[in-house]
Structure formats: structure tokens, C-alpha cells
Design an enzyme around this catalytic site. Structure first.
Site, mmCIF file in Angstrom:
data_model
loop_
_atom_site.group_PDB
_atom_site.id
_atom_site.type_symbol
_atom_site.label_atom_id
_atom_site.label_comp_id
_atom_site.label_asym_id
_atom_site.label_seq_id
_atom_site.Cartn_x
_atom_site.Cartn_y
_atom_site.Cartn_z
ATOM 1 N N TYR A 157 0.851 -1.194 0.000
ATOM 2 C CA TYR A 157 0.000 0.000 0.000
ATOM 3 C C TYR A 157 0.882 1.238 0.000
ATOM 4 C CZ TYR A 157 -3.408 3.431 1.829
ATOM 5 O OH TYR A 157 -4.222 4.530 2.011
ATOM 6 N N ASP A 257 9.257 2.301 0.258
ATOM 7 C CA ASP A 257 8.209 2.929 1.058
ATOM 8 C C ASP A 257 8.420 2.491 2.498
ATOM 9 O OD1 ASP A 257 5.934 3.511 2.505
ATOM 10 O OD2 ASP A 257 4.566 3.177 0.822
ATOM 11 N N LYS A 285 4.349 8.425 9.258
ATOM 12 C CA LYS A 285 3.961 7.757 10.515
ATOM 13 C C LYS A 285 4.899 8.059 11.674
ATOM 14 C CE LYS A 285 1.183 4.013 8.476
ATOM 15 N NZ LYS A 285 -0.194 4.281 8.813
HETATM 16 C C1 LIG Z 1 3.330 1.471 3.664
HETATM 17 C C2 LIG Z 1 2.490 2.704 3.593
HETATM 18 N N1 LIG Z 1 2.735 3.613 2.645
HETATM 19 C C3 LIG Z 1 2.020 4.736 2.534
HETATM 20 C C4 LIG Z 1 0.973 4.986 3.389
HETATM 21 C C5 LIG Z 1 0.170 6.237 3.237
HETATM 22 O O1 LIG Z 1 0.483 7.111 4.276
HETATM 23 P P1 LIG Z 1 -0.572 8.206 4.766
HETATM 24 O O2 LIG Z 1 -1.689 7.478 5.421
HETATM 25 O O3 LIG Z 1 0.245 9.056 5.714
HETATM 26 O O4 LIG Z 1 -0.994 8.967 3.572
HETATM 27 C C6 LIG Z 1 0.672 4.071 4.400
HETATM 28 C C7 LIG Z 1 -0.445 4.307 5.320
HETATM 29 O O5 LIG Z 1 -0.868 3.454 6.060
HETATM 30 C C8 LIG Z 1 1.446 2.886 4.497
HETATM 31 O O6 LIG Z 1 1.188 1.961 5.411
#
Ligand SMILES: Cc1ncc(COP(=O)(O)O)c(C=O)c1O
Length: 444
Positions: A157, A257, A285
Site C-alpha cells: 500500500y 516505502d 507515521k
Molecule cells: C506502507 C504505507 N505507505 C504509505 C501509506 C500512506 O500514508 P498516509 O496514510 O500518511 O498517507 C501508508 C499508510 O498506512 C502505508 O502503510
């Protein structure tokens, strides 16, 4: 709303009620769609809860329940809910000003910390959310390579935007064959054309990645270096190294990521833990322990395209000073000693859960890392990718999560557990008692 005092609960108590939360969410659905501000806050054990405050490893809800929290702000609260230095830094910065639409010393310090700490960080730019900095990474990669396609992996994700919210959690019957996964939209309202410049393959299989890269049309490969949004899966030995080498051979940018893995798998990110330095990485996060900070970091020649390469990056709230103060204070509190102590407790919890489930006769795989792990019911062997996770007995795990919540322990229904620096040994003991009782209940 009246303040309710928190009731301490005994580990064996199974009668917590969440009625007031349910009533407040329902009442407020007349103002907020569904009473919640993220779709990811619905469909959870106990219904969407309403909280009054957080203290250390606990959340106190409007029913007066004091819950041990393993959501940890969806992974963001690595220091727990009340890190004093972060709170103080934020108060001090608010006194000095909120938003300058200009630079500040605190953001320079935040950037220096990241560049000194994160292996891939020759340069940094800040944003406010992981979703948003993922987009910045795609733009840079396309500008640098002149290529079009972003390659992502099933089950990973990278935010909720149309061009990348594909195959994040596809149903088995929609996912297609594992050597040619179907791109499955994550939301109604996404146009099929939004995926024209995206391709999806299965993760943790170097042969598949190399074969796809060989077409030489990939601008960037984006992956969670350990798959944590679903499961908690380490890369196969050599996979990250092989991915980097294959990207180099085929002129693609490798993006890690680290929105979840950053500051959880290691204070310098999963890239430090696994010893592989990507071209670009994104963090969010835990970077500022709950304050909306995200960062794109990476090779200087790539990030400098924001300056000399005609690539636009903007955002009113980028490097907002209050959030930068929170980030600096967070990073200072993320000491090696803090990680060591928290990791020891995280491992005790993880291994304790594994043992209890085994004793209760519940088939499960408890896998992952010290401060983030996953409990997969019904699995015979550790999952290697999303396809393996599809075999999880989700319905049974949801019953288990409900059983824990009734006993004062709040865990995500997808099986993820996030541990903070403030989950002390006594809290782990109370949790393990609740796990024992909830496991007995579902095994019965
Ligand atoms: C691995 C990963 N990338 C990107 C995101 C997106 O981040 P945000 O919720 O701060 O937009 C998340 C959100 O849970 C994530 O778990």
C-alpha cells in the site's frame, strides 16, 4: 462532553462496553460522513471508538475504558501516547509561531537529522502524509528516467490516490494468476485509466521482478522493503539486493516505502536493517510520533531535480514548524537504548502470543519484527507474500480481536501489532493474560 474517569480493568474481565462510543459516532454521522474521517476507521472490533486521551501505552475512551493500545496510531506512535519531550517541544514551538510560509531553524535541524541517520538520505523534502510523498517520488522517477510506468507489488500500500491504490488487498477470486496478477482497484470511483501507467506483480520473487524489468519501460519500482501493511514479511535473502541490481541494469529508480518500516524496524529504517540503499525512500507515521510529517529522501541528483530539473513539489503545510519541532524531539528520543529495551519487550510479547496460541491449539503464524509483528490465524507456514496471506482465517482472527477488546486490549483486525517504547513489562504481562483468555474463548 463530560470527562469520564478511567476504570482500571482486571485481565480476566470480559465485559467492557463501548456503548457511548457507538452513540457518539452515530450522533455525529449527521455532520461527518459515517462519523469517521477515514474509511480505515470503520469495520473495527467494537465499532469505531471515540477517545478522550492517550497515556503511555493506553487509550482512554468515552466509555471510561482504559485500553492497552496496539494500533499505536496505525504505527505512528512508536514512543507511545505521551512522550514528554515531544509534548514540550510542541508547546514551545506553538509559543514561537505556527506557520511561517518560509524556512525555520527547526526544519533545518530535522533535515540534518534525517540526512545523518538514513543511509539513502543525501537530500530531503518534507510533506504531510505518506500518500503525498509517494506521488512526489513517482514524479521524480518519471522525470529522471523519461519512462512512464510505476511497478508496484500486490498487497503493498502506498497511499489512497487513484494512480497507486491498486491491488492493495484484492480478493482471491479477483486477483488473477500469480504470474500475471490482475490490477484490482481499491475504490469505487477510480477510473480504469488511472492504472494505465502502473503495473502490479507478486513480491519477494526476484525472477518475476527481473522478467518485468527486462521490458525496459519501468520508471520506478516501489515496495515496502518489508511487507507490513499486510502481514509482517521480511524480504527473502538477496531479494532487496537483487531488486536494486535489476533496477540499475534496466534504468529504473528503486523506491522504498518506509512509511511503516521507518523508525520501527530500525531507527535508520529497514534500509539500514537489511543493508540495501535505494535511490529514493519515503517516510511518514513514526517519523514525528503522530504529528503529520512525511519525507521523501534520496539521491542528491534526484532530489535536486526539484530545484534545477523543472520538477514541482509544493505544499502549504510542508515543514510546518510545530510538526518539525515534534519530529526533532521524536528523533532525539529514538535512542539505541530505547530501541533495545522496547525490542526486548516486543519480542517477549510476540513469542508469548505464539506460545499461548500453540498451547490453545490454534493454528497460527506469528511473524515479523520486534516493534511490529503479525498474527496470521490458519497459516501452516510463514507467509512470503500477499498470496500466502489470503489463506489466513480472517473471521476467526476478528473474533479473537473482539475477545481482546472486551478484555481491554485493542488490536487491529488485520493481524498487525504495533509496540511502543511505553509498552512496559507489566503491560505486556496484562496483554498476555488477555491473549490467554481470548484464545481459550475462541478455541472452546
Ligand atoms: C506502507 C504505507 N505507505 C504509505 C501509506 C500512506 O500514508 P498516509 O496514510 O500518511 O498517507 C501508508 C499508510 O498506512 C502505508 O502503510
Amino acid at each position: 462532553m463530560p470527562t469520564v474517569s478511567a476504570k482500571p480493568i482486571a485481565p480476566s474481565e470480559t465485559c467492557l462496553s463501548f456503548e457511548r462510543s457507538a452513540a457518539r459516532v452515530a450522533e455525529n454521522a449527521k455532520h461527518i460522513a459515517g462519523g469517521v474521517n477515514s474509511n480505515f476507521r470503520t469495520g473495527m472490533a467494537g465499532g469505531p471508538l471515540v477517545f478522550e486521551r492517550g497515556e503511555g501505552p493506553h487509550l482512554i475512551d468515552v466509555d471510561g475504558n482504559r485500553l492497552i493500545d496496539y494500533y499505536c496510531g496505525m504505527g505512528a506512535m512508536v514512543l507511545g501516547h505521551s512522550p514528554k519531550d515531544v509534548q514540550q517541544a510542541v508547546k514551545d514551538q506553538v509559543e514561537k509561531g505556527i506557520l511561517y510560509a518560509g524556512q525555520s531553524e527547526v526544519e533545518f535541524e530535522a533535515a540534518r537529522i534525517l540526512c545523518e541517520r538514513i543511509p539513502s538520505a543525501q537530500r530531503v523534502r518534507f510533506g504531510s502524509s505518506g500518500s503525498e510523498v509517494a506521488q512526489a517520488a513517482f514524479r521524480l522517477a518519471r522525470a529522471a528516467t523519461g519512462k512512464r510506468i510505476i511497478l508496484k507489488f500486490e498487497g503493498h500500500y502506498h497511499g489512497w490516490f487513484d494512480n497507486v491504490l491498486w491491488s492493495t488487498a484484492p480478493a482471491q477470486n479477483a486477483a488473477g494468476p500469480d504470474n500475471a496478477p490482475v490490477k484490482v482497484a481499491g475504490s469505487v470511483g477510480q477510473l480504469a485509466s488511472a492504472a494505465d501507467d502502473l503495473d502490479v506483480i507478486c513480491w519477494n520473487d526476484l525472477g518475476k521482478l527481473e522478467a518485468r524489468l527486462a521490458k525496459n519501460d519501468i520508471a520506478a519500482v516501489i515496495m515496502e522493503p518489508a511487507m507490513c501493511n499486510q502481514g509482517a514479511i521480511a524480504p527473502a535473502p538477496g531479494y532487496l539486493e537483487g531488486a536494486l541490481a535489476a533496477c540499475r541494469r534496466h534504468g529504473a529508480i528503486l523506491i522504498f516505502d518506509e512509511v511503516i518500516t521507518g523508525f520501527r524496524l530500525d531507527r535508520a529504517g529497514a534500509q539500514a536493517r537489511f543493508g540495501v540503499t535505494p535511490d529514493l525512500s519515503i517516510f511518514a507515521k513514526a517519523i514525528a510520533n503522530g504529528f503529520p510529517v512525511a519525507a521523501i529522501v534520496g539521491r542528491a541528483d534526484l532530489l535536486d531535480m526539484f530545484v534545477t530539473g523543472g520538477v514541482l513539489h509544493g505544499g502549504t503545510f510542508n515543514s510546518q514548524p510545530v510538526t518539525m519541532a515534534a519530529m526533532v524531539a521524536t528523533q532525539k528520543m529514538l535512542t539505541p537504548e530505547g530501541y533495545e529495551a522496547a525490542s526486548r519487550r516486543g519480542v517477549r510479547l510476540r513469542d508469548g502470543i505464539r506460545g499461548i496460541l500453540k498451547d490453545a491449539g490454534i493454528k497460527a503464524q506469528v511473524t515479523g519484527f520486534e516493534l511490529m509483528f503479525h498474527v496470521g490465524f490458519g497459516l501452516d507456514a510463514p507467509a512470503r507474500n500477499y498470496r500466502d496471506l489470503l489463506r489466513c482465517d480472517k473471521a476467526l482472527y476478528v473474533r479473537f480481536a473482539h475477545g481482546l477488546l472486551k478484555r481491554g486490549v485493542r488490536v487491529l483486525e488485520r493481524g498487525a501489532w504495533f509496540v511502543s517504547f511505553e509498552h512496559e513489562d507489566a503491560v505486556i504481562d496484562t496483554t498476555l493474560d488477555a491473549v490467554r483468555n481470548a484464545a481459550r474463548e475462541i478455541a472452546a
